[in-house]
Design an enzyme around this catalytic site. Structure first.
Site, short mmCIF file in Angstrom:
data_model
loop_
_atom_site.label_atom_id
_atom_site.label_comp_id
_atom_site.label_asym_id
_atom_site.label_seq_id
_atom_site.Cartn_x
_atom_site.Cartn_y
_atom_site.Cartn_z
N ILE A 435 0.82 -1.21 0.00
CA ILE A 435 0.00 0.00 0.00
C ILE A 435 0.86 1.26 0.00
CG2 ILE A 435 -1.93 1.15 1.19
CD1 ILE A 435 -2.58 -1.57 -0.14
N SER A 437 3.80 2.46 2.34
CA SER A 437 4.88 2.67 3.29
C SER A 437 5.49 1.34 3.73
CB SER A 437 4.38 3.44 4.51
OG SER A 437 3.31 2.76 5.10
N GLU A 488 8.19 5.33 1.17
CA GLU A 488 7.77 6.51 1.96
C GLU A 488 8.68 6.87 3.13
OE1 GLU A 488 3.52 6.65 2.80
OE2 GLU A 488 3.05 5.50 1.00
N CYS A 520 -2.70 11.32 19.85
CA CYS A 520 -3.05 12.68 19.46
C CYS A 520 -2.65 12.90 18.01
CB CYS A 520 -2.32 13.69 20.33
SG CYS A 520 -2.67 13.48 22.08
N TRP A 565 -8.32 15.66 6.93
CA TRP A 565 -7.39 15.55 8.05
C TRP A 565 -6.67 16.86 8.36
CZ3 TRP A 565 -5.17 9.95 6.84
CH2 TRP A 565 -6.14 9.02 7.26
N ASP A 603 -4.01 8.03 -2.46
CA ASP A 603 -4.69 7.52 -1.27
C ASP A 603 -5.87 8.40 -0.88
OD1 ASP A 603 -2.96 5.35 -0.83
OD2 ASP A 603 -1.48 6.66 0.14
N GLU A 609 -14.85 9.01 5.96
CA GLU A 609 -15.11 9.67 7.24
C GLU A 609 -15.53 11.12 7.09
OE1 GLU A 609 -11.17 8.93 9.04
OE2 GLU A 609 -11.16 11.07 9.42
N HIS A 645 -6.37 3.97 -2.57
CA HIS A 645 -6.43 3.11 -1.39
C HIS A 645 -7.35 3.72 -0.35
CE1 HIS A 645 -5.41 0.85 2.14
NE2 HIS A 645 -5.04 1.97 2.74
N HIS A 698 -2.58 -4.12 11.31
CA HIS A 698 -2.75 -3.54 12.65
C HIS A 698 -2.27 -4.49 13.73
CE1 HIS A 698 -4.79 -0.23 10.85
NE2 HIS A 698 -5.63 -1.03 10.26
#
Ligand code: GLN
Ligand code: ZN
Length: 758
Positions: A435, A437, A488, A520, A565, A603, A609, A645, A698
């Site tokens: 994908i 990185s 990346e 954060c 973002w 991407d 969202e 992606h 993940h």
């Protein structure tokens, strides 16, 4: 007299003190007592910062998440946690973070599910319910904080999540109707209200942001039932709504039997007059006049223009506040050291927003003359932003005006393009790729840090990155992947990296906002018209391509993700900023293509969202979001293969929009969901290529080749094999090379097996 109050203050601390305290505790490097002491210090500092308010929020602080706090207050913990030994704090973090299996034979406990808090980037722990859930009051957290506040002589107004929104945020694990629990829930709320009254609370802020969403009859009725019941309490209730307009819930909200209503007057200005018409004459109206979701300085003079008539009408029934909790903005602008000096005066973080609130309050109560200097200074900053050449670039505006319908259109339809692409890319069946990185090692970050501090020359840094890229290419060749990436290494973050090289963006140093738990994010600030002074990725990408005969996939962040973002402009529609981003990245796409790169991935991790809270607004968002992507991506010739992606797999509501993006290949996150979610692509007859993730990045687990084969075979039931790619769920930057190599080996060998069996 109008009163001023706040709905909530950031809990992370100006220096992210909470994050460091949490992480030290989790790693066993500090005690529970130390964590709690830090927490108390942050609360005290926050209350201190809010001293000038008439009502200061209490209970907005959280050791992890305010929804999880409410679950504890209501005694609603998942059974898997409740049976375990340990302190309440251990239990709390077990729900928040899960627990892995340990040597002493304890089995793993999975964490509570996390999901986005309305349309923010904050994530809460979803309360779990079932038909037999029961509730018991645990008021300890609120009562002890009240004692703390009383000791400091803080005029505290506790904040809790209201019963209907609590159920609305929950998930019924057994599929039962959540509203059936309301009769069991209300007595516990009443008990809580009594306990607070007993402890001397006069006003309670009870958050019901579900009121700004589309509610069916049962949910509306639940509001009436709930508040009729709670009205018997001695505490005065300020029902808080935020993040949007009330619309067909407006009458319901105005008429709830409570003492006050808070409305979001930033997103719901147009509704304010209707609220004023319907609000019963004995009710307080709290007007959310300062944007709690963005970092811009408020135009105080123009706010007063519409606020003064309301103040006249309501007199002491008016409260003034930020639109929502300030949880969603950074703590303090004053600690920024390197901020562009022209742009700094245009900004306000949480502390600065409180000062604005104080000025508004004084102007309303004593007249504008009482704050003449402050208002004049504010006016100067607002004017400077309005007219700044840094904000307005006539060329960029003209380019957006001149966007024509065909700019988002590929030369030929996919069916024709893919034949041309196949002819020169010559990829095998089930092509393998990643994908983007590869591991961002501590060493890479160290080198970047030293470069940023000036300890390492730019040249030395660039050499280092070249070596990293070469290493990454070598690994991919050894693995036998079909489409390579440069990895990346040079990117700190997929949005920040591009933002730093575009005109129209600035970056704060400490502008952190809580995303979840101790995590954060520091959203870049999109302040002006966007342009790209020079090519961003072309050199690195070509360098990587020069090291291999395999096709190398260029890697860009799409306009919608850049937008979603970032903190964005409030002086033009989001769609306008998005189109500007699209045009800038479109140039990068074309430059990559002209330099000989044949595959380009754009991407759009955050496209989904960005969906608005109300479904009625989804289509118009999707229209401009998808159009922005198309304009950015689709100028290339047929032979160039565009990938996109997305970090999710729920496409049910947006499949049509995704198909309209018309990327030749999309890679998505599916490994955890057993490819179930590909069904929607099948049903829609989605025509282009798909790479459903087969490796859950993940988790540190290394998926076996058999697992990957099984997943792809499952996928092949929904999507024809010729259109399937084999790839991980997402980028590998958070993983270790030791995990990545065997996992990708298995992935590549799975593709081989699939080809042999085809
Ligand atoms: N190309 C990015 C990466 O691999 C995509 C990250 C993402 O989707 N969040 O890191
Ligand atoms: Zn992703």
């Amino acid at each position: 007299m109008a009163l001023i109050h706040n709905l909530g203050f950031p809990r992370i601390g100006a220096g992210r003190e909470l994050k460091f305290a949490q992480e030290a505790f989790w790693k066993g490097r500090s005690s529970a007592a130390e964590l709690l002491a830090r927490a108390q210090e942050i609360r005290a500092a926050n209350w201190q910062a809010q001293q000038a308010l008439d009502w200061v929020p209490l209970g907005d602080f959280s050791l992890y998440d305010q929804v999880l706090d409410m679950s504890f207050t209501l005694g609603n913990l998942p059974a898997r946690v409740e049976q375990l030994e340990g302190s309440e704090l251990d239990q709390y973090f077990r729900v928040a973070r899960g627990r892995s299996a340990n040597d002493s034979g304890c089995s793993a406990i999975h964490a509570g599910e996390m999901t986005k808090w309305f349309d923010t980037n904050y994530h809460y722990i979803v309360p779990e319910l079932s038909a037999d859930t029961s509730f018991t009051l645990n008021a300890e957290r609120l009562l002890s904080q009240l004692a703390e506040a009383q000791e400091m002589a803080v005029k505290a107004k506790p904040v809790i999540i209201g019963p209907v929104t609590y159920l609305w945020l929950s998930k019924a694990k057994d599929g039962s109707n959540r509203l059936d629990l309301l009769p069991k829930l209300l007595p516990v709320y009443l008990e809580l209200l009594d306990a607070l009254a007993q402890a001397g609370v006069e006003w309670l802020q009870i958050d019901e942001p579900a009121l700004v969403t589309e509610l069916d009859r049962d949910w509306k009725r639940a509001f009436e039932t709930a508040y009729r019941r709670l009205a018997s309490s001695r505490v005065k209730l300020m029902v808080a709504t935020y993040f949007g307009t009330l619309e067909d819930n407006l009458l319901l909200a105005c008429n709830l039997p409570c003492d006050g209503l808070h409305v979001d007057a930033v997103r719901g200005r147009q509704e304010l007059n209707v609220v004023l018409d319907w609000l019963p004459v004995d009710k307080v109206l709290s007007v959310g006049a300062i944007d709690g979701r963005n970092i811009w300085k408020t135009d105080l003079n123009s706010t007063l223009e519409w606020l003064e008539p309301i103040a006249k009408k309501l007199a002491e029934r008016l409260w003034i506040a930020p639109s929502c909790s300030l949880l969603h903005v950074p703590v303090d602008l004053a600690i920024e050291q390197n901020l562009d000096e022209e742009i700094r005066p245009w900004l306000a973080f949480a502390k600065q927003k409180l000062s604005e609130l104080a000025i508004l309050g004084k102007a309303i109560n004593e007249g504008r003359a009482a704050v003449a200097d402050e208002l004049a200074a504010n006016q100067a900053d607002i004017t400077s932003r309005k007219h700044s050449e840094r904000v307005h670039n006539t060329q960029v505006k003209a380019a957006v005006t001149n966007i024509s319908a065909n700019m988002g259109q590929r030369q030929s339809p996919y069916a024709q393009r893919i034949i041309k692409q196949d002819a020169h890319l010559k990829l095998p069946l089930y092509p393998t790729t990643t994908i983007g990185s590869f591991p961002q090692t501590a060493e890479i970050r160290q080198f970047r840090l030293r470069r940023n501090k000036g300890e390492l020359s730019e040249q030395k840094y660039q050499e280092y990155i070249r070596d990293e890229i070469a290493f990454c290419i070598k690994q991919q060749e050894a693995l036998g992947l079909d489409v390579l990436v440069h990895g990346e290494a040079e990117r700190n973050d997929m949005v920040e990296y591009f933002g730093e090289q575009l005109e129209g963006y600035v970056f704060s140093q400490f502008g952190w906002v809580q995303s979840y738990g101790s995590r954060c994010v520091k959203p870049p600030i999109l302040f002006g018209d966007i342009s790209r002074p020079k090519a961003i990725t072309v050199e690195w990408t070509n360098y990587a391509q020069s090291l291999t005969n395999k096709p190398l996939k260029g890697m860009l962040t799409g306009p919608v993700t850049m937008l979603n973002w970032s903190f964005v402009r409030d002086d033009q529609p989001r769609s306008e900023s998005c189109l500007q981003l699209a045009l800038a990245i479109r140039q990068e796409v074309l430059d990559l293509e002209a330099s000989g790169i044949q595959i380009i991935q754009i991407d759009e991790a955050a496209l989904r969202e960005g969906l608005p809270l109300r479904q009625s607004e989804w289509q118009s968002y999707l229209d401009w979001a998808v159009e922005s992507f198309r304009i950015c991506a689709n100028a290339v010739c047929d032979e160039t293969q565009i990938h996109s992606h997305m970090c999710y797999s729920e496409f049910n509501d947006i499949i049509k929009a995704i198909a309209h993006m018309d990327a030749d290949v999309i890679t998505i996150e599916t490994s955890r969901s057993d490819m179930e979610l590909l069904k929607v692509f099948d049903e829609y007859e989605y025509p282009n290529d798909i790479g459903p993730g087969v490796y859950d990045i993940h988790s540190p687990n290394i998926p076996s080749a058999e697992q990957a084969v099984a997943l792809i075979n499952q996928a092949a039931q929904a999507i024809p094999a010729e259109r399937l790619w084999v790839n991980p769920d997402c980028g590998l930057k958070t993983r270790q090379w030791e995990e990545v190599i065997p996992a990708l080996q298995n992935m590549v060998s799975a593709a081989k097996t699939l080809r042999e069996n085809a």
